[in-house]
Motif scaffolding. Sequence first.
Motif, PDB file in Angstrom:
ATOM      1  N   LYS A  75      29.356  39.516  39.268  1.00 48.31           N
ATOM      2  CA  LYS A  75      30.816  39.537  39.340  1.00 48.31           C
ATOM      3  C   LYS A  75      31.438  38.724  38.203  1.00 48.31           C
ATOM      4  CE  LYS A  75      30.993  42.210  42.853  1.00 48.31           C
ATOM      5  NZ  LYS A  75      31.380  43.627  42.618  1.00 48.31           N
ATOM      6  N   VAL A 137      42.708  36.407  37.820  1.00 48.49           N
ATOM      7  CA  VAL A 137      41.580  37.208  38.312  1.00 48.49           C
ATOM      8  C   VAL A 137      40.275  36.424  38.373  1.00 48.49           C
ATOM      9  CG1 VAL A 137      42.590  39.358  37.477  1.00 48.49           C
ATOM     10  CG2 VAL A 137      41.047  38.073  35.987  1.00 48.49           C
ATOM     11  N   LYS A 185      37.148  40.435  45.226  1.00 51.30           N
ATOM     12  CA  LYS A 185      38.095  41.552  45.210  1.00 51.30           C
ATOM     13  C   LYS A 185      38.623  41.821  46.610  1.00 51.30           C
ATOM     14  CE  LYS A 185      36.854  45.976  44.820  1.00 51.30           C
ATOM     15  NZ  LYS A 185      37.759  46.759  45.705  1.00 51.30           N
ATOM     16  N   GLU A 189      42.095  46.561  45.666  1.00 53.49           N
ATOM     17  CA  GLU A 189      42.296  46.003  44.332  1.00 53.49           C
ATOM     18  C   GLU A 189      41.328  46.634  43.341  1.00 53.49           C
ATOM     19  OE1 GLU A 189      44.146  41.559  44.590  1.00 53.49           O
ATOM     20  OE2 GLU A 189      41.976  41.731  44.516  1.00 53.49           O
ATOM     21  N   ASP A 191      38.467  46.937  40.562  1.00 56.16           N
ATOM     22  CA  ASP A 191      37.200  46.266  40.289  1.00 56.16           C
ATOM     23  C   ASP A 191      37.070  46.142  38.776  1.00 56.16           C
ATOM     24  OD1 ASP A 191      34.649  45.367  39.942  1.00 56.16           O
ATOM     25  OD2 ASP A 191      33.658  46.984  41.049  1.00 56.16           O
TER      26      ASP A 191
END
Length: 646
Positions: A75, A137, A185, A189, A191
């Motif tokens: 991620k 983010v 996430k 939303e 990715d």
Amino acid sequence: MDSKKKTHQFKTEIQQLLNLIINSLYSNKEIFLRELISNSSDAIDRLRFKAQIEPDILGDDSEYKIKIKPDGIKKTLEISDNGIGMTEDEVMENIGTIAKSGTAAFIEAMEKVKDKTILTPELIGQFGVGFYSSFIVADKVTLITRAAGSDKALKWTSMGDGSYTIEEAAKDTRGTTIILDLKKKEKDEQDFTDEWTIRNIVKQHSDFVAYPIVMDVERDESIPDKELIKDKDGKPIGETTEKVIKEETLNSMKAIWAKDKNDITDKEHEEFYKHLSHDWNAPLANLHMKFEGTTEYSALLYVPSQAPFDLFMPESKHGIHLYCKRVFIMDDCKELIPEYFRFIKGVVDAPDLNLNVSREILQQDRLVRNIRRNLVKKLFDLFNDMEKEKYEKFYQEFGQILKIGIHTDHENRKKLSDLARYQTTKSDGKLISFKEYVDNMKPDQKEIYFITGDNVTALLNSPHLEKLKEKDFEVLLMADPVDEWVVQSLTEYDGKPLKSAEKGDLDIDKIDEKKKDEFTALFGFIKSKLEEKVKEVKASSRLKDSVSCLSGEAHDNSAYMEKILKASGQKTPKIKRVLELNMEHPVVIAIKGLFEKDRDNKALKDYSELLFDTAVISEGGKLENPSRFSKMIGDLMAESIISVSD
């Protein structure tokens, strides 16, 4: 530097700003990627320019690129470039102190937003904190950078928790890599590790970036027939394709200014402008030009829809980027645009320029002077042709800086004065041009009247305008500090002289000389009591209803100019002004009666002071002794009330 990790604390106001960014949500989160790509593009631009002078700085790495590396398992999202990189001082300057002078302004602007959970893209773009949009983010941001020509790399890390660390790092190549540890996430939303999400964002926002934006992607590729394992009948056994990793370029890299203007969509203009300016608002207008002849060059200019917070700050940059054959030469190109147009953003590509051109050469370059002359001419045409409503929107944002040109650019003074707009005593709050004013002048009016100050409402109600209003003469209300310099330079328009409503004789009504003689002794007495404050006391040619006002000689500074100079800390010689009194006013008539009855009456000195103080207040000035004025008014009210009661 010491190889040990060093921890630094953000300044208080910067932490406030980070908290706003991290804890605020808005629907356009994807913009963070455009900001990081734009920063990478800028870093490569700077390296390309430096390489014109120091070609060895590139070494074996001369293929510029911006690489995006998503990792759906970890991620994380990496954005890296092989641009100029940063030294430790540059990291501290550019990253450690975000937004610099814009920080406080950003926080102040956020305080005005009604919904504190909404951080608008416009605010981020306006105040230059694009890099920190990453924290919307990401839980953690890591920046690894190595400056071109250096053998040391640095790592900057922050979780947006009030501090950041800097330490030495390993990096084999120059440039900068930013690693985002993405937040979890939420449902529905985007990715940001998904290939097609990234492709769509790059296509929408960064397709025109001049360098390849690349990403490694996994693809199914057919296995050559001769390499396939086959059965006895010649049929393939197992898979006929294999997974391969390929580096693909995500953007078209088309120089938008080189395209035919009819082939560029509004959306393309909007995204290129945002990339160029780091402003998240769409531009108000654009100007796309191609000049051909003995010399050829292209220009694509944009008019912002909103003034940046630093427009009048000394460090504010000009918005023109100079290219030669699509090779970046420099930004902040002051030689291509005058100071009063410095808010214009855009690109000029001049193939005939020397790639090693310096600012000193630019100042002397005939081609550059020619380009500047043409850009200025086209911008004047653009503003003159704007529809009224659109121009008014532009003028509200940039009118103040435009008017600077009236004072500084003698050659274009008339054109700039045509662009100026003012409220007037008859415009009902609307802005009008000098031309409209002249068209509305009364047949017997010979001059353009104006008054300067810091408040339109106060100017509109100034006692200096009473006789002018009675004659139905319109007066320009000039409420910007720069207007003081405008009227010094613009002495006439269309053959009509500009005349201050508060300086010199207005000469619009003849004063009754016989009556004036009756007041001569009183005026002389008042002058003697105000010797330190006024140069003269005389019958007013301005007043109709008010009792007194202060005026100056035609060559004196106005009251507003005095105020500006004092506020800026400049020492100015004390100039005595003229106290004008209204011979028709009951107060002046009563004081005259008292004076003629008893010249030794002590109240006459107090009344003289009151007349002066009243004039100061009426023009928005400050009293030297406000408590004395307050006491005198109180005493007069008490006497009046007692008299009425009796």
